[in-house]
Design a protein around this motif. Structure first.
Motif, PDB file in Angstrom:
ATOM      1  N   THR A 182      16.532 -16.330  10.118  1.00  0.00           N
ATOM      2  CA  THR A 182      16.075 -16.878   8.910  1.00  0.00           C
ATOM      3  C   THR A 182      15.651 -16.260   7.065  1.00  0.00           C
ATOM      4  N   TYR A 183      14.166 -15.411   7.303  1.00  0.00           N
ATOM      5  CA  TYR A 183      13.827 -15.169   6.447  1.00  0.00           C
ATOM      6  C   TYR A 183      14.156 -13.959   6.264  1.00  0.00           C
ATOM      7  N   SER A 268      19.370 -11.803   5.845  1.00  0.00           N
ATOM      8  CA  SER A 268      18.456 -12.811   6.345  1.00  0.00           C
ATOM      9  C   SER A 268      19.559 -13.523   5.520  1.00  0.00           C
ATOM     10  N   VAL A 270      18.532 -16.873   3.805  1.00  0.00           N
ATOM     11  CA  VAL A 270      18.070 -17.112   2.445  1.00  0.00           C
ATOM     12  C   VAL A 270      17.834 -15.720   1.658  1.00  0.00           C
ATOM     13  N   ALA A 290      16.435 -23.468   6.156  1.00  0.00           N
ATOM     14  CA  ALA A 290      15.520 -22.026   7.089  1.00  0.00           C
ATOM     15  C   ALA A 290      14.745 -22.565   8.048  1.00  0.00           C
TER      16      ALA A 290
END
Length: 508
Positions: A182-183, A268, A270, A290
């Motif tokens: 995600t990040y 990622s 994001v 996210a």
């Protein structure tokens, strides 16, 4: 309080009571509702529920009233399904009518309106699911195999040195995987703070977002005007939930922005979003997706992994059989990987049994009907809350004889082949609301379980006198459950694989 204030509050209560009485008046239906316990005026069946473990109440009712039950709480209709066949008949085959969610006011009051899981069926949900699908669909999830293995190998080494604090390593495994997707990699100090606050938010949310808890705000809207502290318990923390939600939505997103600006961002979800132009999603949507991917994943996957370890302690013969299967298929100095999965059906059967033995979300996530419906001889009204009681499904003695016993062989044919698909398990939901991250969860669980069994023996811990510490399966309560902390030990049973892992860790 002034007399006028007391009078105004009294009038408001009377008005609300009249409204609630009106809600309890039965509509004239063309067919009878499903059978169920007799409701009291206004309160309905609220006083008959085990409020901490309502799935036990619904399961007990099922033995009296059947596989599909009608209940009423404060004038709100609940349809409880205690049968996998009925769940698939309605929620899968008639998904157009069963794909929205009920309005859970506590979810909104706690600042969680962005919650993908509880979004009504519509355009915003489609945007969320489209983004999830891009990074979590089956073929993409398999492509993360090196990442799964790297983190699973680290988990094994951490467990080998663990004592009573082993649970934190299972949390770190799940969190680090989802964080990476995600990040990307955030600063180490921030990742720890993020995980701590995410768990705090989850602990509040899982005690307040059930339909049963939210019913009083639907029936008595004036309660929303009262300060949260007056409700006590988790409901008193809805203000804290709002604060945490805003922090977690914005801070990691802004950190990735900063990484992109200085050229240090890793690949990622994001980072890719911020680096490209998007016509179909804005920043608020991406923040929500996210964060929901992160907090939904860490709760359910971590709990499932801990239930797996609990089962391995309690059933050493099953653990030994799974390890023997791995040793027969995988070279003695090599770690199992997803390429070996098709040759390890017993391990897959264990994970299916983990999902059945103690469902992580015992009541699933509630659906709501968009229109009136008829099932058999029973009428299901528009706007009813529909709950699939996964606990009852898991304890169906017709499907699972001696259901309280952990037995992976239930999921194998006589010639040792798997009977069903892991990703289609009822634990992942139904119809158009089936979990979009199920393949990612499946692969991460399988990799962790195979790596752990390939190297470690999971056993009872011993006290200072050398006596075995008994383990009794006990679980927390809430919309999602996990085992209460228990003691166990981890001993290396394959020095070649252990040495291989340590060499890889030292070369990082």
């Amino acid at each position: 309080m002034l007399f006028t204030d007391i009078l105004a509050l009294g009038i408001l209560c009377v008005i609300t009571l009249v409204v609630a009485l009106g809600r309890t008046r039965r509509r004239v239906y063309p067919l009878p509702l499903p059978p169920g316990p007799r409701p009291l005026p206004i309160l309905g069946n609220a006083l008959q529920l085990d409020t901490k473990r309502p799935w036990l109440t619904y399961t007990a009712w099922g033995k009296t009233y059947g596989k599909i039950i009608h209940s009423r709480i404060l004038g709100i209709d609940l349809i409880i399904i205690n049968s996998e066949t009925i769940a698939r008949e309605l929620l899968d085959k008639r998904s157009a009518n069963y794909s929205t969610r009920p309005v859970i006011r506590t979810n909104e009051l706690a600042g969680l309106a962005f919650n993908t899981v509880l979004l009504p069926y519509g355009e915003t949900l489609r945007q969320h699911r489209k983004i999830f699908h891009q990074v979590l669909k089956a073929e993409v999830s398999v492509s993360y195999h090196e990442m799964y293995s790297r983190h699973a190998n680290e988990l094994v080494i951490n467990l080998l040195g663990a004592t009573s604090d082993w649970q934190k390593h299972t949390q770190a495994y799940t969190a680090s995987l989802i964080m990476a997707v995600t990040y990307g990699h955030l600063t180490d100090g921030y990742e720890g703070s993020f995980l701590t606050r995410a768990h705090e938010l989850l602990d509040i949310a899982k005690h307040i977002v059930s339909p049963e808890r939210a019913a009083m705000f639907t029936a008595f809207p004036f309660l929303e005007k009262l300060p949260f502290w007056c409700f006590g318990g988790a409901l008193s923390l809805m203000g804290r939930s709002r604060e945490l939600a805003q922090q977690l939505l914005n801070e990691p997103f802004d950190e990735v922005k900063g990484q992109i600006a200085n050229g240090t961002a890793s690949h990622s979800l994001v980072a890719d979003f911020l680096s490209q132009a998007h016509d179909d999603a804005d920043e608020d949507t991406m923040k929500a997706v996210a964060l929901m991917g992160y907090i939904a994943g860490i709760e359910t996957t971590t709990s499932t992994l801990q239930i797996f370890l609990l089962a391995m302690v309690l059933y050493p013969d099953i653990q030994a059989r799974a390890r023997a299967e791995i040793d027969q298929v995988v070279r003695h100095d090599k770690m199992p990987c997803l390429d070996d999965r098709a040759s390890l059906p017993y391990l897959d059967a264990i994970l299916r049994e983990v999902l059945r033995w103690h469902p992580v979300v015992p009541l699933g996530v509630a659906h709501a009907t968009s229109n009136d419906d008829v099932y058999g001889e029973h009428f299901i009204p528009k706007g009813a809350i529909v709950i699939v009681n996964q606990w009852a499904l898991s304890r169906d003695e017709d499907m699972f004889p001696d259901a309280s016993r952990f037995d992976p062989s239930r999921h194998l044919t006589v010639d040792g082949k798997l009977k069903d698909s892991f990703a289609n398990h009822v634990a992942f939901g139904h119809g158009r609301r089936i979990c979009p991250g199920r393949w990612f969860a499946e692969n991460s669980l399988w990799t962790a379980a195979s790596a752990t069994l390939a190297v470690l023996r999971i056993d009872h811990a011993k006290d200072s006198n050398g006596d075995r510490i008994e383990v009794k399966p006990e679980f927390c309560t809430g919309t999602a459950i996990h085992p209460e902390p228990f003691h166990c030990s981890f001993e290396s049973v394959n020095t070649a694989r252990e040495g291989h892992l340590r060499a890889m860790m030292n070369s990082k």
